[in-house]
Motif scaffolding. Structure first.
Motif, PDB file in Angstrom:
ATOM      1  N   ARG A   7       0.879  -1.326   0.078  1.00 16.85           N
ATOM      2  CA  ARG A   7       0.066   0.130  -0.056  1.00 16.85           C
ATOM      3  C   ARG A   7       0.828   1.428  -0.026  1.00 16.85           C
ATOM      4  NH1 ARG A   7      -5.174  -1.199   0.336  1.00 16.85           N
ATOM      5  NH2 ARG A   7      -5.885  -3.349   1.479  1.00 16.85           N
ATOM      6  N   ASP A  76      -9.461  -5.534  -1.658  1.00 24.83           N
ATOM      7  CA  ASP A  76     -10.463  -4.447  -1.227  1.00 24.83           C
ATOM      8  C   ASP A  76     -11.881  -4.818  -1.707  1.00 24.83           C
ATOM      9  OD1 ASP A  76      -8.626  -2.985  -0.003  1.00 24.83           O
ATOM     10  OD2 ASP A  76      -8.448  -1.452  -1.889  1.00 24.83           O
ATOM     11  N   ARG A  79     -12.827  -7.652   0.957  1.00 18.57           N
ATOM     12  CA  ARG A  79     -13.276  -7.031   2.157  1.00 18.57           C
ATOM     13  C   ARG A  79     -14.843  -6.527   2.173  1.00 18.57           C
ATOM     14  NH1 ARG A  79     -13.617  -2.263   3.380  1.00 18.57           N
ATOM     15  NH2 ARG A  79     -12.183  -1.455   1.903  1.00 18.57           N
TER      16      ARG A  79
END
Length: 312
Positions: A7, A76, A79
């Motif tokens: 990230r 992502d 999630r």
């Protein structure tokens, strides 16, 4: 190699600037620098070319970024999918748009129907929208001009005529129609380059081999009718807006050009996970605009506005 390092790398690669990436990540700059150095050591290649304090993503970094973005995007999406499945919250929807004016009723209706969903709106140009979709910063873009790119899909919401508005005391106020050539010397109030109103205006004038005269240029399309009514120039406003401005002293005219139209589209990345909240917003947007006339002629509606708005 851990997720935090990836990230950090993605943020630095997108901005090509350590300090700005650190601000975005809300961490100290030295922490970001050390993380990038450890990642490069682990991979055995430099990911950035350094020139003094400036950094540029090199070919190794560009190739690595493609893989990293794909992996982080998948995580992502996973999630969000798990949160939906577990019912952890009512979700959130982020929408980028060129103007909020045609969306007020839609947003109000969505909030009333789904009060637990957080809706975030961003004002963006089409160029910025493409980047926001690429980075998955937004779920949808609502664009008034074509927005294309790899993996993007669009649903047409509205196709409508764009009208010319002039002050009630203007010589053209008694007209019903006007050609683009007749507007060659008229001062226009419009938005800056990149916004759909300016793109449309430039396209209309290109058709007659001229450039429009710009008297006022900015990024606030919602102020156009006030400036026109004050006598500062003339402008282009979607037909949809006329019903919202019954008491503004304006005259509304057709422009004799088949290109004087606007198409409003809902755009998203088709390879991204569509959350329950986002799916609800998409469906409500499609239903909301389906109830409106598509590219309806305004011939029967071009009448004086209340309060002496002049004749069209």
């Amino acid at each position: 190699m851990d997720l935090l390092s990836l990230r950090y790398f993605r943020a630095v690669a997108r901005r090509e600037h350590i300090s700005r990436a650190a601000e975005e990540l809300r961490v100290a700059q030295p922490s970001v620098s050390r993380t990038i150095a450890r990642l490069e050591a682990e991979l055995g290649v430099k990911l950035f070319d350094r020139h003094g304090r400036a950094i540029r993503l090199n070919r190794y970094g560009a190739a690595f970024l493609t893989r990293v973005e794909r992996a982080l995007d998948e995580l992502d999406d996973a999630r969000r999918e798990m949160a939906d499945a577990a019912g952890l919250d009512d979700g959130a929807v982020t929408v980028a748009t060129e103007t909020l004016l045609p969306l007020t009723e839609l947003l109000a209706g969505f909030r009333a129907a789904h009060p637990g969903v957080t809706v975030r709106c961003l004002l963006s140009t089409p160029e910025v929208m493409r980047d926001q979709l690429r980075t998955r910063e937004v779920d949808f873009c609502i664009a008034s001009q074509p927005l294309s790119g790899p993996g993007l899909g669009a649903v047409r919401l509205l196709h409508e005529e764009v009208l010319l508005v002039v002050p009630v005391g203007h010589p053209l106020a008694v007209r019903e129609r006007v050609t683009v050539a007749e507007l060659a010397e008229e001062p226009f109030i419009t938005t800056g380059t990149g916004h759909w109103q300016r793109t449309l205006l430039d396209r209309l004038f290109t058709g007659i081999g001229r450039r429009p005269v710009i008297s006022c240029e900015g990024d606030e399309p919602g102020a156009t009718h006030f400036l026109v009514a004050a006598g500062l120039g003339i402008g282009l406003i979607p037909a949809l807006a006329r019903a919202e401005l019954p008491h503004v002293p304006l005259a509304w005219l057709h422009v004799d050009s088949p290109d004087c139209v606007r198409t409003l589209s809902l755009v998203r990345r088709e390879d991204s996970y569509l959350s329950t909240a986002a799916a609800r917003f998409r469906d409500m947007a499609a239903a909301h605009f389906a109830e409106r006339p598509q590219h309806a002629s305004m011939e029967d509606e071009l009448r004086p506005s209340a309060g002496g708005a002049g004749r069209a």
